[in-house]
Design a protein around this motif. Structure first.
Motif, PDB file in Angstrom:
ATOM      1  N   ARG A 100       0.840  -1.193   0.000  1.00  0.00           N
ATOM      2  CA  ARG A 100       0.000   0.000   0.000  1.00  0.00           C
ATOM      3  C   ARG A 100       0.877   1.245   0.000  1.00  0.00           C
ATOM      4  NH1 ARG A 100      -5.297  -0.937   1.903  1.00  0.00           N
ATOM      5  NH2 ARG A 100      -5.891  -3.037   1.197  1.00  0.00           N
ATOM      6  N   ASP A 101       0.411   2.305  -0.650  1.00  0.00           N
ATOM      7  CA  ASP A 101       1.164   3.557  -0.591  1.00  0.00           C
ATOM      8  C   ASP A 101       0.908   4.222   0.758  1.00  0.00           C
ATOM      9  OD1 ASP A 101      -1.266   4.989  -0.741  1.00  0.00           O
ATOM     10  OD2 ASP A 101      -1.099   5.252  -2.915  1.00  0.00           O
ATOM     11  N   ALA A 102       1.677   5.274   1.043  1.00  0.00           N
ATOM     12  CA  ALA A 102       1.636   5.876   2.376  1.00  0.00           C
ATOM     13  C   ALA A 102       0.240   6.339   2.753  1.00  0.00           C
ATOM     14  CB  ALA A 102       2.621   7.040   2.448  1.00  0.00           C
ATOM     15  N   ALA A 103      -0.525   6.840   1.776  1.00  0.00           N
ATOM     16  CA  ALA A 103      -1.863   7.349   2.067  1.00  0.00           C
ATOM     17  C   ALA A 103      -2.854   6.236   2.410  1.00  0.00           C
ATOM     18  CB  ALA A 103      -2.379   8.150   0.874  1.00  0.00           C
ATOM     19  N   HIS A 104      -2.574   5.014   1.972  1.00  0.00           N
ATOM     20  CA  HIS A 104      -3.494   3.898   2.197  1.00  0.00           C
ATOM     21  C   HIS A 104      -2.926   2.830   3.130  1.00  0.00           C
ATOM     22  CE1 HIS A 104      -4.784   5.687  -1.670  1.00  0.00           C
ATOM     23  NE2 HIS A 104      -5.988   5.338  -1.278  1.00  0.00           N
ATOM     24  N   MET A 105      -1.785   3.124   3.727  1.00  0.00           N
ATOM     25  CA  MET A 105      -1.128   2.146   4.590  1.00  0.00           C
ATOM     26  C   MET A 105      -1.907   1.964   5.898  1.00  0.00           C
ATOM     27  SD  MET A 105       1.695   0.260   4.409  1.00  0.00           S
ATOM     28  CE  MET A 105       2.901   1.138   3.403  1.00  0.00           C
ATOM     29  N   PRO A 106      -2.124   0.726   6.336  1.00  0.00           N
ATOM     30  CA  PRO A 106      -2.797   0.511   7.625  1.00  0.00           C
ATOM     31  C   PRO A 106      -2.054   1.201   8.766  1.00  0.00           C
ATOM     32  CG  PRO A 106      -2.682  -1.531   6.378  1.00  0.00           C
ATOM     33  CD  PRO A 106      -1.843  -0.536   5.646  1.00  0.00           C
ATOM     34  N   GLN A 107      -2.807   1.648   9.737  1.00  0.00           N
ATOM     35  CA  GLN A 107      -2.213   2.410  10.841  1.00  0.00           C
ATOM     36  C   GLN A 107      -1.242   1.588  11.670  1.00  0.00           C
ATOM     37  OE1 GLN A 107      -2.485   5.770  11.505  1.00  0.00           O
ATOM     38  NE2 GLN A 107      -3.442   5.711   9.469  1.00  0.00           N
ATOM     39  N   SER A 108      -1.371   0.270  11.623  1.00  0.00           N
ATOM     40  CA  SER A 108      -0.476  -0.565  12.430  1.00  0.00           C
ATOM     41  C   SER A 108       0.940  -0.630  11.877  1.00  0.00           C
ATOM     42  CB  SER A 108      -1.038  -1.985  12.537  1.00  0.00           C
ATOM     43  OG  SER A 108      -1.180  -2.565  11.246  1.00  0.00           O
ATOM     44  N   VAL A 109       1.150  -0.158  10.647  1.00  0.00           N
ATOM     45  CA  VAL A 109       2.490  -0.137  10.065  1.00  0.00           C
ATOM     46  C   VAL A 109       3.239   1.076  10.618  1.00  0.00           C
ATOM     47  CG1 VAL A 109       3.838   0.024   7.942  1.00  0.00           C
ATOM     48  CG2 VAL A 109       1.697  -1.283   7.969  1.00  0.00           C
ATOM     49  N   PRO A 110       4.406   0.889  11.224  1.00  0.00           N
ATOM     50  CA  PRO A 110       5.163   2.021  11.782  1.00  0.00           C
ATOM     51  C   PRO A 110       5.465   3.084  10.736  1.00  0.00           C
ATOM     52  CG  PRO A 110       6.083  -0.061  12.527  1.00  0.00           C
ATOM     53  CD  PRO A 110       5.087  -0.398  11.464  1.00  0.00           C
ATOM     54  N   ALA A 111       5.516   4.330  11.164  1.00  0.00           N
ATOM     55  CA  ALA A 111       5.725   5.459  10.258  1.00  0.00           C
ATOM     56  C   ALA A 111       6.998   5.294   9.433  1.00  0.00           C
ATOM     57  CB  ALA A 111       5.777   6.761  11.058  1.00  0.00           C
ATOM     58  N   ALA A 112       8.033   4.720  10.008  1.00  0.00           N
ATOM     59  CA  ALA A 112       9.324   4.599   9.315  1.00  0.00           C
ATOM     60  C   ALA A 112       9.267   3.659   8.118  1.00  0.00           C
ATOM     61  CB  ALA A 112      10.391   4.114  10.302  1.00  0.00           C
ATOM     62  N   PHE A 113       8.217   2.838   8.010  1.00  0.00           N
ATOM     63  CA  PHE A 113       8.131   1.848   6.934  1.00  0.00           C
ATOM     64  C   PHE A 113       7.022   2.159   5.921  1.00  0.00           C
ATOM     65  CE2 PHE A 113      10.142  -0.300  10.461  1.00  0.00           C
ATOM     66  CZ  PHE A 113      11.152  -1.039   9.855  1.00  0.00           C
ATOM     67  N   ARG A 114       6.414   3.313   6.022  1.00  0.00           N
ATOM     68  CA  ARG A 114       5.202   3.567   5.257  1.00  0.00           C
ATOM     69  C   ARG A 114       5.432   4.133   3.857  1.00  0.00           C
ATOM     70  NH1 ARG A 114       0.787   3.671   8.823  1.00  0.00           N
ATOM     71  NH2 ARG A 114      -0.369   5.163   7.555  1.00  0.00           N
ATOM     72  N   ASP A 115       6.615   4.656   3.596  1.00  0.00           N
ATOM     73  CA  ASP A 115       6.860   5.337   2.317  1.00  0.00           C
ATOM     74  C   ASP A 115       7.880   4.556   1.493  1.00  0.00           C
ATOM     75  OD1 ASP A 115       6.803   7.190   0.297  1.00  0.00           O
ATOM     76  OD2 ASP A 115       8.197   8.577   1.278  1.00  0.00           O
ATOM     77  N   LEU A 116       7.393   3.691   0.605  1.00  0.00           N
ATOM     78  CA  LEU A 116       8.273   2.870  -0.224  1.00  0.00           C
ATOM     79  C   LEU A 116       8.491   3.514  -1.587  1.00  0.00           C
ATOM     80  CD1 LEU A 116       6.160   0.404   1.242  1.00  0.00           C
ATOM     81  CD2 LEU A 116       8.275  -0.730   0.601  1.00  0.00           C
ATOM     82  N   ALA A 117       9.663   3.266  -2.154  1.00  0.00           N
ATOM     83  CA  ALA A 117       9.970   3.736  -3.498  1.00  0.00           C
ATOM     84  C   ALA A 117       9.304   2.844  -4.529  1.00  0.00           C
ATOM     85  CB  ALA A 117      11.485   3.751  -3.718  1.00  0.00           C
ATOM     86  N   GLY A 118       8.921   3.431  -5.668  1.00  0.00           N
ATOM     87  CA  GLY A 118       8.341   2.661  -6.763  1.00  0.00           C
ATOM     88  C   GLY A 118       7.151   3.364  -7.380  1.00  0.00           C
ATOM     89  N   PRO A 119       6.735   2.920  -8.564  1.00  0.00           N
ATOM     90  CA  PRO A 119       5.584   3.517  -9.240  1.00  0.00           C
ATOM     91  C   PRO A 119       4.294   3.305  -8.446  1.00  0.00           C
ATOM     92  CG  PRO A 119       6.871   2.125 -10.737  1.00  0.00           C
ATOM     93  CD  PRO A 119       7.357   1.851  -9.369  1.00  0.00           C
ATOM     94  N   ARG A 120       3.440   4.322  -8.430  1.00  0.00           N
ATOM     95  CA  ARG A 120       2.159   4.245  -7.725  1.00  0.00           C
ATOM     96  C   ARG A 120       1.102   3.603  -8.613  1.00  0.00           C
ATOM     97  NH1 ARG A 120       6.035   5.463  -4.357  1.00  0.00           N
ATOM     98  NH2 ARG A 120       5.312   6.504  -2.456  1.00  0.00           N
TER      99      ARG A 120
END
Length: 388
Positions: free
Chosen positions: A225-245
């Motif tokens: 999931r992209d940062a805007a749709h990432m479940p809240q249980s995922v820590p902030a440090a892991f929410r923004d991955l590189a790659g095409p949306r």
């Protein structure tokens, strides 16, 4: 191993009905939110069941096929352990060797940690993948080529979790150390050893230890999931991955798995991995003595001495449809469960083309559907109905 229990019926399932049930469960997993699913099950009696299902929105990237390459992550450990055991059989090292013998000064208290302890995760070494230095590579934002020595150095910066041999704790640092030992003993890289000692002899054309983001054949796209749709249980440090949306997701298949090294950077296919398991468990890759060593387990949970056990790069578990050997592996975009029977004649693999749901327990719907499919795959492997 993340497999759910199922109660087998007494009548054997035909390949046709087993395939139908597995396909239904794979589609339910996609409906639960998995971008893609590959299943391959061989009961050793006929043509394997091979299934590929994907979410409609992923088709613009790739039409998923059952023989696509994918990242097997920690399943890599079974091959790394096989290489170490081959060298042991050849007298080039011994499982009782202290790490200090091969990596002098590189591992604190290395004189008390044996190669066997690295292989079965009883060394007490801290897991390097939980160090923030690795995070940018995990997220696809750092494309450096990590060496085994560099990954090991990240892990041993931290205090050990316990004295060598006293407990069990899964740590990728153990296999980074083994990667460095393989290099020291042979003068060759782990990638070259996989190629020369396993992939080429067995004709595994789509199995290789990746050092960068390059794929060699048609491959399954992996997503989170992209940062805007990432479940809240995922820590902030892991929410923004590189790659095409894509459709609220990020395609992470262009990111390098090289930070996994000898612990988790392998690429393969369901067919290749089944052939590897067949060769391994039937004694084609290891002499009987070394295969017995691989199958000698320690309890994963000391409170359950008869529960799941970890051998040398492979896990043993029980299921209502039959006991199994295998491993699982997770890396962003890819969660794989692979199992086999004692002989290697029966095999099952389930790939889910997303991984955070397992890593961070962030999506109960996917978890429930994945467990149902994994459990059904084991039952089908043993020729029993894939009951829920």
């Amino acid at each position: 191993m993340s497999v759910a229990a199922a109660s087998p019926a007494t009548a054997a399932a035909t390949p046709y009905t087993a395939g139908n049930e597995l396909r239904k469960l794979a589609r339910e997993l996609v409906a639960a939110g998995a971008p893609g699913v590959i299943v391959r099950v061989d009961d050793g009696r006929g043509r394997p069941v091979e299934i590929a299902e994907q979410a409609a929105w992923t088709r613009r990237d790739h039409l998923l096929k059952a023989d696509d390459e994918f990242r097997v992550a920690s399943n890599t450990k079974t091959m790394t352990a096989t290489l170490v055991l081959q060298l042991a059989a050849e007298g080039k090292l011994a499982l009782t060797d202290p790490v200090e013998k091969w990596l002098p000064g590189k591992v604190p208290n290395g004189g008390a940690i044996t190669l066997r302890m690295l292989l079965n995760h009883t060394s007490g070494l801290f897991d390097y993948t939980t160090d923030p230095a690795i995070r940018p590579s995990m997220l696809g934002k750092d494309r450096r080529r990590w060496t085994s020595a560099q990954l090991l150095a990240v892990g041993v910066k931290h205090d050990p979790l316990f004295a060598p041999g006293k407990k069990w704790s899964y740590s990728n640092t153990n296999y980074a150390a083994l990667g460095a030992v393989l290099e020291r003993v042979t003068g060759a890289s782990p990638a070259a050893l996989v190629r020369d000692r396993i992939a080429w002899p067995l004709g595994l054309k789509h199995t290789y230890l990746a050092t960068d983001s390059t794929w060699r054949g048609s491959y399954a796209r992996g997503y989170e999931r992209d940062a805007a749709h990432m479940p809240q249980s995922v820590p902030a440090a892991f929410r923004d991955l590189a790659g095409p949306r894509r459709n609220g997701h990020v395609d992470v298949s262009g990111n390098s798995p090289g930070w996994g090294g000898a612990a988790g950077a392998m690429v393969s296919t369901t067919q290749d991995w089944a052939r590897f398991y067949g060769a391994l468990m039937s004694g084609k890759l290891l002499p009987a003595a070394q295969l017995a060593q691989m199958r000698t387990t320690v309890p994963v949970d000391p409170q359950q001495p008869d529960g799941p056990g970890y051998g040398l790069g492979i896990q043993h578990g029980a299921h209502p449809c039959g006991t199994f050997w295998g491993h699982d592996g997770g890396i962003p975009g890819y969660l794989t469960t692979t199992v086999t029977d004692q002989t290697g004649a029966r095999t099952a693999t389930v790939l889910v083309a997303t991984e955070y749901w397992a890593e961070f327990e962030s999506d109960p719907k996917i978890a429930k559907a994945a467990q149902a499919l994994q459990s059904a795959a084991i039952c089908t492997m043993y020729g029993k109905p894939a009951t829920r």
